[in-house]
Design an enzyme around this catalytic site. Structure first.
Site, PDB file in Angstrom:
ATOM      1  N   LYS A 116       2.939   3.664  -5.117  1.00  0.00           N
ATOM      2  CA  LYS A 116       2.446   2.607  -5.996  1.00  0.00           C
ATOM      3  C   LYS A 116       1.088   2.191  -5.440  1.00  0.00           C
ATOM      4  CE  LYS A 116       3.847  -1.705  -8.245  1.00  0.00           C
ATOM      5  NZ  LYS A 116       2.545  -2.340  -8.252  1.00  0.00           N
ATOM      6  N   CYS A 411     -17.459 -19.144  32.940  1.00  0.00           N
ATOM      7  CA  CYS A 411     -18.231 -19.522  34.127  1.00  0.00           C
ATOM      8  C   CYS A 411     -19.357 -20.489  33.814  1.00  0.00           C
ATOM      9  CB  CYS A 411     -18.777 -18.279  34.815  1.00  0.00           C
ATOM     10  SG  CYS A 411     -20.110 -17.513  33.897  1.00  0.00           S
TER      11      CYS A 411
HETATM   12  S1  IVH Z   1       3.504   3.462 -13.947  1.00  0.00           S
HETATM   13  C1  IVH Z   1       4.614   2.603 -18.106  1.00  0.00           C
HETATM   14  N1  IVH Z   1       2.842   4.449 -11.623  1.00  0.00           N
HETATM   15  O1  IVH Z   1       1.583  -0.960 -10.766  1.00  0.00           O
HETATM   16  C2  IVH Z   1       4.239   2.893 -16.717  1.00  0.00           C
HETATM   17  N2  IVH Z   1       2.108   2.250 -12.137  1.00  0.00           N
HETATM   18  O2  IVH Z   1       3.214  -3.360 -10.956  1.00  0.00           O
HETATM   19  C3  IVH Z   1       3.611   1.759 -16.025  1.00  0.00           C
HETATM   20  N3  IVH Z   1       0.766   1.212 -10.383  1.00  0.00           N
HETATM   21  O3  IVH Z   1       0.554  -1.850 -13.961  1.00  0.00           O
HETATM   22  C4  IVH Z   1       2.930   2.033 -14.785  1.00  0.00           C
HETATM   23  N4  IVH Z   1       0.805   2.899  -8.994  1.00  0.00           N
HETATM   24  O4  IVH Z   1      -1.185  -0.855 -12.347  1.00  0.00           O
HETATM   25  C5  IVH Z   1       2.760   3.388 -12.434  1.00  0.00           C
HETATM   26  N5  IVH Z   1       2.290   5.471  -9.617  1.00  0.00           N
HETATM   27  C6  IVH Z   1       2.215   4.422 -10.429  1.00  0.00           C
HETATM   28  C7  IVH Z   1       1.524   3.254 -10.082  1.00  0.00           C
HETATM   29  C8  IVH Z   1       1.496   2.180 -10.966  1.00  0.00           C
HETATM   30  C9  IVH Z   1       0.359   1.679  -9.212  1.00  0.00           C
HETATM   31  C10 IVH Z   1       0.461  -0.141 -10.889  1.00  0.00           C
HETATM   32  C11 IVH Z   1       0.053  -0.196 -12.330  1.00  0.00           C
HETATM   33  C12 IVH Z   1       1.090  -1.073 -12.971  1.00  0.00           C
HETATM   34  C13 IVH Z   1       1.545  -1.889 -11.814  1.00  0.00           C
HETATM   35  C14 IVH Z   1       2.887  -2.538 -12.014  1.00  0.00           C
END
Ligand code: IVH
Length: 688
Positions: A116, A411
């Site tokens: 993520k 010092c």
């Molecule tokens: S999938 C419908 N995959 O996390 C699918 N999101 O907290 C929705 N994000 O808005 C997103 N890495 O900005 C997806 N590998 C990843 C991600 C990811 C970061 C972010 C994205 C989303 C947010 C949600």
């Protein structure tokens, strides 16, 4: 931490207002009035209250929104840019997977597990393969046009490999390297540094007319128009297709998306990605688990806020907000005066942080910090926590300027403020006591009886100003000191005599030259063979020693030049005057650099790369780690502190932990201390 306290009905309204404000700031310009963990906890408390009191649910509640919060931007998205539901533990993840299986009436055909990425979601529209428009996520239904920044985003090609109509979706972020560079560029332009990579990415994406450019990175994780939820492609296949089109994906990183066949496999990959977090070149705030197959995704469908076929396993935030209570100024062994932040204790990824580095005075000024500020603190893996930036918008007016010392706090002498790092003009003499204690330490000259009490006494009595003075101490001088009887005096004098003939590497290490710890001192000593040769070396010659780059070589040369007087006196006193056959001129190493000195040929460990772990026993029980390393090198081996593919032998004593496990995994020979001692019988130090 993740179990939110129940809310009362009055608290509920406040909580919704706070969360809405935080979300608005977050989605508008990437700033935040709450840390990620606090925001998540608040939303969970709100959701719990709403479940118990559905009739009281507020229209403003962040739980029902696509994105939670107002944001600028008026370009409608082709399909909503959804968010993700969060889980905070392995159990919650298992529960989520089980509920998805119940909904589908079967286990999903497969899962995809991926990082993520901690940045901002964008949508990039291509027509016939050419990039036409880039939008922020905005409120999920409409976003802001940021096409003007596209040229600064790596991984978002202007033209795709095929002339397709497609909308790429993914995350834009600043990698750690891009973040460092961005802050250098900003400070050079008189702008305040970014608080953290996420804020930097947010600010950069929305900035217009900046006099400088900041490079960002895009990672694609979704697309509209290529299949996916409503088309034929499985998610993992979609990612491959995106990469083939020329978009950057996480596939090229250690945390590459992986298809998993079972929930157990999913959990393993989640742990793996979480475990590599600190080593990744960009920030992640969780691991995303997705049902991989398009048919499963279509059947599970989506709510208004998030898909039901995907979830984010959140990891503890690495950036936390707390209060800066005070700044302490510590004088190091070499006279460097370093500021340290005293913080209201804050738990970051399970560790309570009460102090953090502030680097140097210039850095404090660049960040515009004040006492009493709420500040972002960053801690990842084992790194020293650091203060990043103040939350300026939260100032109350009660904050006070940070007072910089005008004289050395130890010092009272003047401070040399000519460099970024301030130093006492007395340099290491400011710290005579600390320098003496260090020099007399077990891994240096090993002078028994010269501990901290004695060192303070000698310096305060004016008998010792530096290390050389230790070797001129007389019986009368010592007897004149309080609590110094004949026996202690004679013992100390004998210990000093023994120290006089310590080998070169020990003497070099005892000098406390910046950039030369124990192993580097061994390497330099073995390379040159004599103090005279070391002192005669210029930076270029010194850089021929394994592991010394040009910068460190220059530092060591200038430090040794500073010590000219001390070194002359030590030499006259017969300290560090031993000469051994140098290994220089050494051939320029062609292999990867390894730790440890050039080994003499012919010992029982010739060709071996040895790591020692756990506590030693038997004949080796009394040896410090440094002495073990010296022993290994005397026997022709190379000593190193970490197990790698190049390691050939591990000496594992009791309580050996992960190094032993790793060595076994790599099939490396493991000996216990007794077996190792037997191997080296001829090289062991003679017992006293
Ligand atoms: S999938 C419908 N995959 O996390 C699918 N999101 O907290 C929705 N994000 O808005 C997103 N890495 O900005 C997806 N590998 C990843 C991600 C990811 C970061 C972010 C994205 C989303 C947010 C949600």
């Amino acid at each position: 931490m993740n179990n939110a306290a129940p809310l009362s009905s009055g608290d509920y309204a406040d909580a919704v207002a706070t969360a809405t404000r935080a979300a608005a700031a977050y989605y508008a310009d990437g700033t935040t009035t709450l840390g990620d963990d606090e925001y998540d906890a608040l939303v969970r408390a709100i959701a719990a209250y709403e479940q118990a009191h559905p009739e009281e649910m507020s229209e403003q509640s962040p739980t029902g929104k696509v994105a939670g919060g107002a944001a600028e931007g008026d370009v409608p998205h082709s399909v909503p840019m959804l968010s993700l539901d969060n889980v905070f533990s392995g159990e919650e993840l298992a529960d989520w997977a089980a509920s998805l299986e119940r909904r589908l009436g079967r286990a999903p055909a497969g899962w995809c597990v991926e990082p993520k990425l901690d940045g901002l979601a964008v949508a990039a529209r291509y027509e016939a393969g050419a990039l036409r428009q880039v939008l922020t996520r905005g409120n999920g239904l409409a976003g802001e046009d940021i096409t003007h920044t596209a040229g600064d985003v790596l991984g978002l090609p202007a033209v795709l490999a095929e002339p397709v109509d497609v909308e790429l979706r993914g995350e834009v972020l600043l990698t750690h390297a891009q973040f460092e560079l961005a802050n250098e560029i900003r400070t050079a332009h008189g702008a305040v540094p970014f608080a953290n990579p996420r804020n930097g990415a947010a600010g950069t994406l929305r900035a217009k007319d900046r006099p400088y450019r900041i490079e960002l990175t895009f990672f694609a994780y979704d697309a509209v128009g290529l299949g996916g939820a409503d088309g034929a492609l499985a998610h993992s296949a979609l990612l491959e297709r995106l990469a083939a089109l020329g978009a950057n994906t996480a596939a090229a990183t250690a945390a590459a998306p992986q298809r998993c066949e079972s929930v157990a496999e999913v959990q393993r990959r989640v742990e793996e990605i979480a475990g590599m977090r600190a080593a990744l070149p960009f920030g992640i705030d969780g691991v995303v688990v997705k049902a991989d197959d398009a048919a499963d995704q279509a059947q599970a469908g989506s709510g208004s806020r998030a898909p039901r076929w995907a979830v984010a396993r959140k990891l503890a935030a690495e950036h936390k907000v707390t209060r800066l209570l005070a700044v302490e100024w510590a004088v190091g062994r070499t006279g460097v005066i370093a500021p340290r932040a005293v913080l209201e204790p804050v738990v970051i990824d399970g560790v309570t942080v009460s102090f953090a580095t502030l680097h140097n005075p210039a850095d404090i000024e660049r960040r515009g910090l004040m006492l009493g500020d709420r500040v972002f603190v960053y801690r990842a893996g084992d790194v020293i926590p650091r203060v990043e930036a103040p939350l300026v918008e939260e100032r109350t007016g009660a904050e006070q300027p940070i007072v910089f010392p005008s004289a050395c706090p130890r010092c009272g002498e003047a401070i040399d403020t000519g460099e970024q790092r301030w130093r006492c003009v007395r340099g290491r003499n400011c710290q005579a006591v600390a320098s003496i204690i260090y020099a007399a330490g077990r891994d240096q000259l090993d002078i028994e009886g010269l501990g901290s009490t004695r060192a303070v006494q000698l310096v305060e009595a004016g008998l010792v100003r530096d290390l050389a003075d230790v070797f001129t101490l007389t019986r009368e001088q010592l007897l004149s000191l309080e609590r110094m009887g004949a026996t202690s005096t004679d013992n100390l004098l004998a210990a000093v005599e023994t120290a006089r003939s310590r080998p070169l590497n020990r003497v070099l290490c005892a000098l406390g030259v910046r950039g030369t710890g124990r192993s580097m001192s061994r390497r330099i000593a073995a390379h040159f063979g004599s103090m005279a040769a070391i002192r005669a070396a210029d930076a270029e010659t010194l850089a021929a020693v394994e592991g010394i780059g040009p910068e460190k070589a220059r530092l060591v040369v200038s430090e040794l030049a500073e010590l000219t007087d001390l070194l002359d006196r030590l030499a006259a006193l017969g300290v560090g005057t031993q000469v051994t056959a140098p290994t220089a001129p050494a051939p320029v190493p062609t292999a990867e650099p390894a730790e440890g000195a050039e080994p003499p040929a012919g010992g029982p460990l010739t060709g071996e790369a040895v790591v020692v772990t756990g506590s030693m026993s038997g004949p080796l029980a009394a040896l410090s780690r440094n002495e073990m390393n010296e022993l290994i090198e005397r026997a022709g081996g190379k000593a190193s502190s970490s197990v790698s593919k190049r390691t050939t032998l591990l000496v594992a004593g009791e309580k050996a932990g992960s190094k032993r496990a790793k060595a076994e995994e790599l099939g490396i020979r493991v000996l216990d201390p007794e077996q190792f001692a037997a191997l080296l019988a001829d090289h062991l130090p003679v017992a006293a």
